[in-house]
Design a protein around this motif. Sequence first.
Motif, PDB file in Angstrom:
ATOM      1  N   GLU A 173      22.912 -28.554  11.571  1.00 35.23           N
ATOM      2  CA  GLU A 173      23.335 -28.410  10.183  1.00 35.23           C
ATOM      3  C   GLU A 173      23.991 -27.058   9.941  1.00 35.23           C
ATOM      4  O   GLU A 173      24.941 -26.950   9.162  1.00 35.23           O
ATOM      5  CB  GLU A 173      22.135 -28.581   9.252  1.00 35.23           C
ATOM      6  CG  GLU A 173      21.621 -30.010   9.187  1.00 35.23           C
ATOM      7  CD  GLU A 173      20.339 -30.122   8.396  1.00 35.23           C
ATOM      8  OE1 GLU A 173      20.183 -31.114   7.672  1.00 35.23           O
ATOM      9  OE2 GLU A 173      19.488 -29.220   8.515  1.00 35.23           O
ATOM     10  N   ILE A 174      23.510 -26.031  10.602  1.00 35.25           N
ATOM     11  CA  ILE A 174      24.081 -24.704  10.418  1.00 35.25           C
ATOM     12  C   ILE A 174      25.420 -24.584  11.114  1.00 35.25           C
ATOM     13  O   ILE A 174      26.354 -23.961  10.606  1.00 35.25           O
ATOM     14  CB  ILE A 174      23.115 -23.619  10.940  1.00 35.25           C
ATOM     15  CG1 ILE A 174      21.817 -23.646  10.120  1.00 35.25           C
ATOM     16  CG2 ILE A 174      23.745 -22.232  10.878  1.00 35.25           C
ATOM     17  CD1 ILE A 174      20.738 -22.742  10.655  1.00 35.25           C
ATOM     18  N   GLY A 175      25.561 -25.189  12.297  1.00 36.99           N
ATOM     19  CA  GLY A 175      26.808 -25.108  13.045  1.00 36.99           C
ATOM     20  C   GLY A 175      26.879 -23.856  13.897  1.00 36.99           C
ATOM     21  O   GLY A 175      25.918 -23.094  14.023  1.00 36.99           O
ATOM     22  N   ILE A 188      34.114 -39.673  18.757  1.00 38.36           N
ATOM     23  CA  ILE A 188      32.975 -39.036  19.421  1.00 38.36           C
ATOM     24  C   ILE A 188      32.182 -38.211  18.413  1.00 38.36           C
ATOM     25  O   ILE A 188      30.945 -38.278  18.368  1.00 38.36           O
ATOM     26  CB  ILE A 188      33.456 -38.153  20.583  1.00 38.36           C
ATOM     27  CG1 ILE A 188      34.025 -39.036  21.709  1.00 38.36           C
ATOM     28  CG2 ILE A 188      32.323 -37.284  21.119  1.00 38.36           C
ATOM     29  CD1 ILE A 188      34.711 -38.251  22.811  1.00 38.36           C
ATOM     30  N   LEU A 189      32.866 -37.432  17.590  1.00 32.05           N
ATOM     31  CA  LEU A 189      32.186 -36.596  16.605  1.00 32.05           C
ATOM     32  C   LEU A 189      31.469 -37.430  15.553  1.00 32.05           C
ATOM     33  O   LEU A 189      30.375 -37.085  15.106  1.00 32.05           O
ATOM     34  CB  LEU A 189      33.195 -35.665  15.923  1.00 32.05           C
ATOM     35  CG  LEU A 189      33.857 -34.601  16.800  1.00 32.05           C
ATOM     36  CD1 LEU A 189      34.920 -33.846  16.002  1.00 32.05           C
ATOM     37  CD2 LEU A 189      32.828 -33.630  17.366  1.00 32.05           C
ATOM     38  N   VAL A 231      38.636 -27.127   6.151  1.00 31.69           N
ATOM     39  CA  VAL A 231      37.189 -27.221   6.296  1.00 31.69           C
ATOM     40  C   VAL A 231      36.610 -27.742   4.982  1.00 31.69           C
ATOM     41  O   VAL A 231      37.321 -27.880   3.994  1.00 31.69           O
ATOM     42  CB  VAL A 231      36.555 -25.852   6.634  1.00 31.69           C
ATOM     43  CG1 VAL A 231      37.009 -25.353   7.994  1.00 31.69           C
ATOM     44  CG2 VAL A 231      36.887 -24.819   5.555  1.00 31.69           C
ATOM     45  N   SER A 232      35.310 -28.023   4.968  1.00 26.52           N
ATOM     46  CA  SER A 232      34.701 -28.534   3.741  1.00 26.52           C
ATOM     47  C   SER A 232      34.712 -27.476   2.642  1.00 26.52           C
ATOM     48  O   SER A 232      34.888 -27.787   1.477  1.00 26.52           O
ATOM     49  CB  SER A 232      33.263 -28.987   4.005  1.00 26.52           C
ATOM     50  OG  SER A 232      32.436 -27.877   4.268  1.00 26.52           O
ATOM     51  N   GLY A 233      34.491 -26.211   3.021  1.00 23.01           N
ATOM     52  CA  GLY A 233      34.552 -25.118   2.057  1.00 23.01           C
ATOM     53  C   GLY A 233      33.230 -24.716   1.467  1.00 23.01           C
ATOM     54  O   GLY A 233      33.134 -23.705   0.755  1.00 23.01           O
ATOM     55  N   THR A 234      32.174 -25.490   1.727  1.00 21.27           N
ATOM     56  CA  THR A 234      30.878 -25.137   1.163  1.00 21.27           C
ATOM     57  C   THR A 234      30.383 -23.805   1.717  1.00 21.27           C
ATOM     58  O   THR A 234      29.598 -23.114   1.073  1.00 21.27           O
ATOM     59  CB  THR A 234      29.851 -26.236   1.471  1.00 21.27           C
ATOM     60  OG1 THR A 234      29.862 -26.506   2.879  1.00 21.27           O
ATOM     61  CG2 THR A 234      30.199 -27.502   0.738  1.00 21.27           C
ATOM     62  N   GLY A 235      30.840 -23.444   2.903  1.00 18.37           N
ATOM     63  CA  GLY A 235      30.422 -22.192   3.502  1.00 18.37           C
ATOM     64  C   GLY A 235      30.921 -20.972   2.771  1.00 18.37           C
ATOM     65  O   GLY A 235      30.440 -19.861   3.015  1.00 18.37           O
ATOM     66  N   GLU A 260      29.922 -29.685   9.168  1.00 17.23           N
ATOM     67  CA  GLU A 260      30.798 -28.514   9.038  1.00 17.23           C
ATOM     68  C   GLU A 260      31.297 -28.065  10.413  1.00 17.23           C
ATOM     69  O   GLU A 260      32.473 -27.751  10.592  1.00 17.23           O
ATOM     70  CB  GLU A 260      30.026 -27.375   8.355  1.00 17.23           C
ATOM     71  CG  GLU A 260      30.802 -26.085   8.213  1.00 17.23           C
ATOM     72  CD  GLU A 260      31.489 -25.958   6.864  1.00 17.23           C
ATOM     73  OE1 GLU A 260      32.111 -24.918   6.633  1.00 17.23           O
ATOM     74  OE2 GLU A 260      31.413 -26.898   6.056  1.00 17.23           O
ATOM     75  N   ASP A 261      30.387 -28.045  11.390  1.00 18.48           N
ATOM     76  CA  ASP A 261      30.761 -27.606  12.735  1.00 18.48           C
ATOM     77  C   ASP A 261      31.771 -28.565  13.350  1.00 18.48           C
ATOM     78  O   ASP A 261      32.752 -28.144  13.971  1.00 18.48           O
ATOM     79  CB  ASP A 261      29.512 -27.510  13.616  1.00 18.48           C
ATOM     80  CG  ASP A 261      29.794 -26.857  14.952  1.00 18.48           C
ATOM     81  OD1 ASP A 261      30.577 -25.891  14.987  1.00 18.48           O
ATOM     82  OD2 ASP A 261      29.234 -27.306  15.964  1.00 18.48           O
TER      83      ASP A 261
END
Length: 574
Positions: free
Chosen positions: A79-81, A454-455, A135-139, A396-397
């Motif tokens: 979850e953290i990536g 695959i992802l 990217v998702s942007g939540t980071g 996210e990763d």
Amino acid sequence: MKKKKLFTALACALCVTVGSLTPVFADSTRVVTLGADLSDAQMQTMLNYFNVDTSEVQIIYVTNSDEYELLGSTFSAAEIGTQTLSCAYVKPTTSGGIKVRTANLNYVNGNMIASALSTAGVKNCEVIAACPIEVSGTGALTGVIKAYEQASSTTLSESKKQLAVDEVVVTGDLRDEVGTTSATLIVNEAKTQVIQNNYTTVEEITNVVNNVVNSNNITIGVDISQEQIQELIDLLLQLSEEDYNYDDVKDTLENVEENVTGESSDDAEEGAADTDSADTEDTAADTDSADSDDESILDDVNTDALSGAVIESSTEDSSLEEETREAAEEADAAADSSLDTDETFETYTEESIDGTDTSGEEEGTDDYTEDGNTDGTESPEDGTDSASLDLSLLSEDAQTRFSQLQLFCAGEYGGDTASLQSALNDPEAFASVILDETTAASLTDLVENAYYSILYNGTDTYIPDGTETYLSTELNMMQDELLAIFGLDETGTADENLSSVTLEDRQTLYNETMSFFESLYGETSYEEDTYEEDTYEEEASGEEASDETAYDEGSGYDEESGYYDETTGEWVYD
């Protein structure tokens, strides 16, 4: 709070934390956060987009280890990536609420960030949240909060900051079911009523939520679940326990609602009608005092710094997100149209595979996707080009890795040198094989679809046989996919869209693509490349590749050693 698939990405809403603060003599009221895993070129791209240099702002570099320090006790490593890429530019202001602009963020938008920041305790500021790749942007959320604290020399409440993250999670959960507009409105309106009326009881807040949901034509139990309603109620109950002053959040909450709906709030209309009121005078005074000698950072971005079709959003321009999204879709459609003019690039129907005429079959019958699959289990987007893949379904990763692949494909196959250099972090990289536009687009779709599958589907179906080249299962799976695409596996047959590409060029493309993936996963193969160029030349001329692999092609047997298994590359003894 439940964890859905997109919660994996949302867990990273806390992921940009302060790593090392670089002491520079700059404007202390302006702070830029840069993801430490960006290349130097990507960092410069973000500074170019923000239209600043390091002498004008304070720079905070954030690392993945900071994420683990903050999130490790709550969330898993998956979850953290493993990378921190999101960036932010923050300037505190003295009035006007929270104003946000975003770029290359496919999950959160300006309104979601603005509303969450008001929950965190921010009153007035300008924010740009962006990334050089999609990217998702939540980071970026905690990066913005930390940058605000640094720039304003204030410390926000830890409980309010956690509530801000929870709000993004709840909004994102609703967004999956009813869309961004409805989800943002529901959360924003409910939060506004709770704070404005000082509601604190379960009954009061439950009534607010039910009324807001119904007023937005959303049916509980049909459009959204009772569990999602309870998540929102729980969030608002926690929010009601904090000391929010409605006057502090009023501007931001009204701006969000107006931006989403395109209509002014009742309070804003009443204020506009009363031109002689003291509020009007106060507003004018605030305007005069709020950085009157300085341009808004939201209006000063350099949009040319980001390449490709970039989707942007702004709390100050409700049309920006829609316009940039339409432009991106038009670019995708134009690319698809150029492919459709080539008769050789079609969906892999049964007719194209075995000559059977399927033109009379009913719509909805299975077509071969680009990986040859017909059962519809490989990915949620079978039969579509890679530009239509929904990256928000990935962690996210995984989104980060896939975005890097998109850059690589644009450079390696499409000939975009800047993209290739950025993907490889090599200012001297260039595409060694020149492909025509149609072949490049086809190969890009093949590779990106294979990796997305695959992802998205995971690695549970992979069965190791002891001949693996890499430690990462994903990397071993991708190697198998690429060998098949380029016709370098035991079949020796490349995908039909690569029919115009020579064996030598296919080998080069394979080698360079695998080299990219090795770099992406931080691995190198522990075997020599099976498909060396000279081996192909010898086999093509009918000569034996080497003494070690010599065998009788007629029978497949050697009197002393047994028979040679081409699949494993080993001798098998009876």
